[in-house]
Structure formats: structure tokens, C-alpha cells
Write a protein that holds these residues in place. Structure first.
Motif, PDB file in Angstrom:
ATOM      1  N   LYS A  24       0.835  -1.206   0.000  1.00 20.99           N
ATOM      2  CA  LYS A  24       0.000   0.000   0.000  1.00 20.99           C
ATOM      3  C   LYS A  24       0.873   1.260   0.000  1.00 20.99           C
ATOM      4  CE  LYS A  24      -3.767   2.345   2.418  1.00 20.99           C
ATOM      5  NZ  LYS A  24      -3.123   3.661   2.291  1.00 20.99           N
ATOM      6  N   VAL A  27       2.218   1.750  -3.478  1.00 20.64           N
ATOM      7  CA  VAL A  27       1.189   2.277  -4.390  1.00 20.64           C
ATOM      8  C   VAL A  27       0.941   3.762  -4.113  1.00 20.64           C
ATOM      9  CG1 VAL A  27      -1.236   2.141  -5.030  1.00 20.64           C
ATOM     10  CG2 VAL A  27       0.087   0.045  -4.751  1.00 20.64           C
ATOM     11  N   LYS A  31       1.396   6.970  -6.645  1.00 21.87           N
ATOM     12  CA  LYS A  31       0.358   7.962  -6.946  1.00 21.87           C
ATOM     13  C   LYS A  31       0.843   9.378  -6.640  1.00 21.87           C
ATOM     14  CE  LYS A  31      -3.611   4.899  -6.192  1.00 21.87           C
ATOM     15  NZ  LYS A  31      -4.802   4.616  -5.347  1.00 21.87           N
ATOM     16  N   ASP A 279      -3.396  -0.210 -12.831  1.00 18.62           N
ATOM     17  CA  ASP A 279      -2.662  -0.184 -11.566  1.00 18.62           C
ATOM     18  C   ASP A 279      -1.789  -1.430 -11.449  1.00 18.62           C
ATOM     19  OD1 ASP A 279      -3.629   2.198 -10.702  1.00 18.62           O
ATOM     20  OD2 ASP A 279      -5.283   1.377  -9.533  1.00 18.62           O
ATOM     21  N   LYS A 283       2.195  -1.591 -10.879  1.00 18.58           N
ATOM     22  CA  LYS A 283       2.890  -2.341  -9.830  1.00 18.58           C
ATOM     23  C   LYS A 283       3.943  -3.262 -10.455  1.00 18.58           C
ATOM     24  CE  LYS A 283      -1.161  -2.309  -6.812  1.00 18.58           C
ATOM     25  NZ  LYS A 283      -2.266  -3.129  -6.248  1.00 18.58           N
TER      26      LYS A 283
END
Length: 287
Positions: A24, A27, A31, A279, A283
Motif C-alpha cells: 500500500k 502504491v 500515486k 494499476d 505495480k
């Protein structure tokens, strides 16, 4: 036996939780990096429009602002372009706008260091003062009231009454007055680069600069995917409209707004799935 199995299970859960938190965080970092890179692209457009042929000078200042003034490229360009646009709106033009904008960005860093403020707060106080607001700078002991401006003008051999000055002349007078009253603060970041407060500010700005570089790379990877998804969504919208027209021709009834919304919702669900796939590609690229 039982205890060892429980212990092993808990350790496994702990490891999986750690991996989930780490994923998380990765990610979120991606962003945020993309946002910084996007902001940098947008502010560059403002710099180019505001300064025209003199944008090169702003770009050169911004490229060295991190080490010399503790300002990231994004912060340096944001401050100079905002100030430049405001100065132009007051009637100033040409090289003076570029010089003043860069000088005020530099003063932002020095005042942030001298008064122990974050750069954004320092800049907003400077911007307010140059535009004629007195309260923000008064909190730092800098009084830019009309009476003080008139007294300063007389000390500089300017006999024109304040109310008879043009907006450009008033702006220039505020600028010069601000420089005259912040002599102690000017150069403070360079003098105190090694302090804890300035090192923390420098770390924050350099981290933002690093994020911008990562974000730029991610945008290059993901932009074709987003363009493709936009084409797919555009095609789905056209298909939905065509289905609505065929339905109307066959039944003689118009498609109700509710039905159209349902079709649109379905399309958005497909788009969400596509974005999830993007997404996943992001990753994979990170990996």
C-alpha cells in the motif's frame, strides 16, 4: 503442538500484514509521485506563458534552487510563476518581472529560514505584502501601511503622493521597501543550511524532487495505457448511444434517462476494472 501452530499462524499473518502495508505504501508513493510530476508539468506551462522568452532564466534558477535555497524545482517554479503573474497584472512588464519574481522566491526561502516558517507560508506573506495586504507581514514586524510607504517614498526622493501613483509604481515601491526591511533575513538559508530546521526543510524539498523524477518515469509508462482506456471508454459510450437509438427505433419509445444512467454506470464499472488493470501494470513496472 497447538501453541506452536498458533504461533506459526500469527507469524504468517504478521508477515502478510507487513507485506500488505508495504505494498500500500508503494502504491501511495507511486500515486504521489505521479501527482508531483503532473504538477511540475502544469507549472512549467504557467512559467512558459508568464515569462515567455525569459522563461529560461526561471528554469535555470529552479534547477539550482534546491541546493542554494532549499526549494524544490516545483516550489521554485510555483512561487516565481505566481509572483510573475501578479506583477504583470499590476502593470509591470519585461525583464523586471522576471528579476523580481526570482528575487521574491529567493526571499521566500530566506524568510522561511529566518522566521522558522515553511516555504509556502513565507511566500503567501510576501505575496500578500506585494499585493497591498498589510496584516500577514505585520505578524513578522514588517509594516507596509500606506503611511510607511509614503514615508519610504520620500526617503527615496519620490515626491509623488501615494494616491497619485500608478498600480505599477505602488507595487515597485512595496517590493523595494520589503527588500529594505528584510536585510537581516536575506541570505539566511545559506548561512544556516546545516541547522536541523533547514536540513529537515531541505530533506522535504529534495524528497519532492525525487518523487517528481519517479513520477515522470511512471507517467511515461502509464500514459499510453490511459490513452487506450479513454479510447475504449469513448467507444463504449458510442455503443451505448447506438443501442439506445436502435431500441427507440424498434419500440418507438425513447430510452429513459434512468436506463441511460444504468448503461453509463455499467461503462464506468468496466472503466474501473480497466483502471485496476492499469494499476496492476504500474505495480509490475515498479517491481
Amino acid at each position: 503442538g497447538f501453541k506452536s501452530n498458533i504461533s506459526g499462524t500469527l507469524k504468517t499473518i504478521g508477515k502478510l500484514t507487513g507485506l500488505a502495508i508495504g505494498a500500500k505504501a508503494l502504491v501511495d508513493f507511486g500515486k504521489q509521485s505521479i501527482q508531483v510530476a503532473s504538477d511540475l508539468t502544469e507549472v512549467q506551462n504557467v512559467v512558459d506563458v508568464t515569462f515567455g522568452s525569459m522563461a529560461k532564466e526561471v528554469n535555470e534558477f529552479a534547477s539550482s534552487a534546491t541546493k542554494e535555497f532549499g526549494l524544490s524545482e516545483l516550489s521554485a517554479k510555483k512561487f516565481t510563476s505566481t509572483m510573475g503573474a501578479m506583477l504583470k497584472s499590476s502593470g509591470l512588464t519585461g525583464q523586471v518581472v522576471t528579476d523580481m519574481s526570482i528575487k521574491m522566491a529567493q526571499l521566500t526561502a530566506d524568510m522561511a529560514s529566518f522566521y522558522n516558517l515553511d516555504a509556502e507560508t513565507a511566500f503567501q506573506k510576501i505575496r500578500s505584502g506585494i499585493s497591498g495586504e498589510t496584516e500577514p507581514l505585520k505578524q513578522l514586524g514588517i509594516n507596509m501601511s500606506v503611511a510607511n510607504m509614503e514615508a519610504y517614498a520620500l526617503s527615496q526622493g519620490i515626491n509623488t503622493a501615494w494616491r497619485e501613483m500608478t498600480q505599477a509604481e505602488q507595487t515597485m515601491l512595496r517590493y523595494n521597501y520589503l527588500l529594505s526591511t528584510t536585510g537581516d533575513a536575506q541570505g539566511d538559508f545559506a548561512r544556516n543550511t546545516g541547522t536541523w530546521a533547514n536540513q529537515v526543510k531541505l530533506l522535504k524539498e529534495q524528497w519532492q524532487e525525487f518523487m517528481g523524477l519517479i513520477g515522470e518515469a511512471l507517467i511515461k509508462i502509464l500514459l499510453p495505457v490511459v490513452k487506450f482506456l479513454n479510447k475504449v471508454l469513448d467507444a463504449l459510450i458510442k455503443i451505448a448511444n447506438a443501442i439506445g437509438q436502435i431500441y427507440s427505433m424498434i419500440t418507438g419509445k425513447e430510452v429513459k434517462a434512468e436506463s441511460v444512467n444504468n448503461i453509463a454506470d455499467a461503462n464506468m464499472d468496466i472503466a474501473d476494472t480497466a483502471f485496476d488493470a492499469a494499476d496492476g501494470e504500474g505495480k509490475l513496472a515498479d517491481g
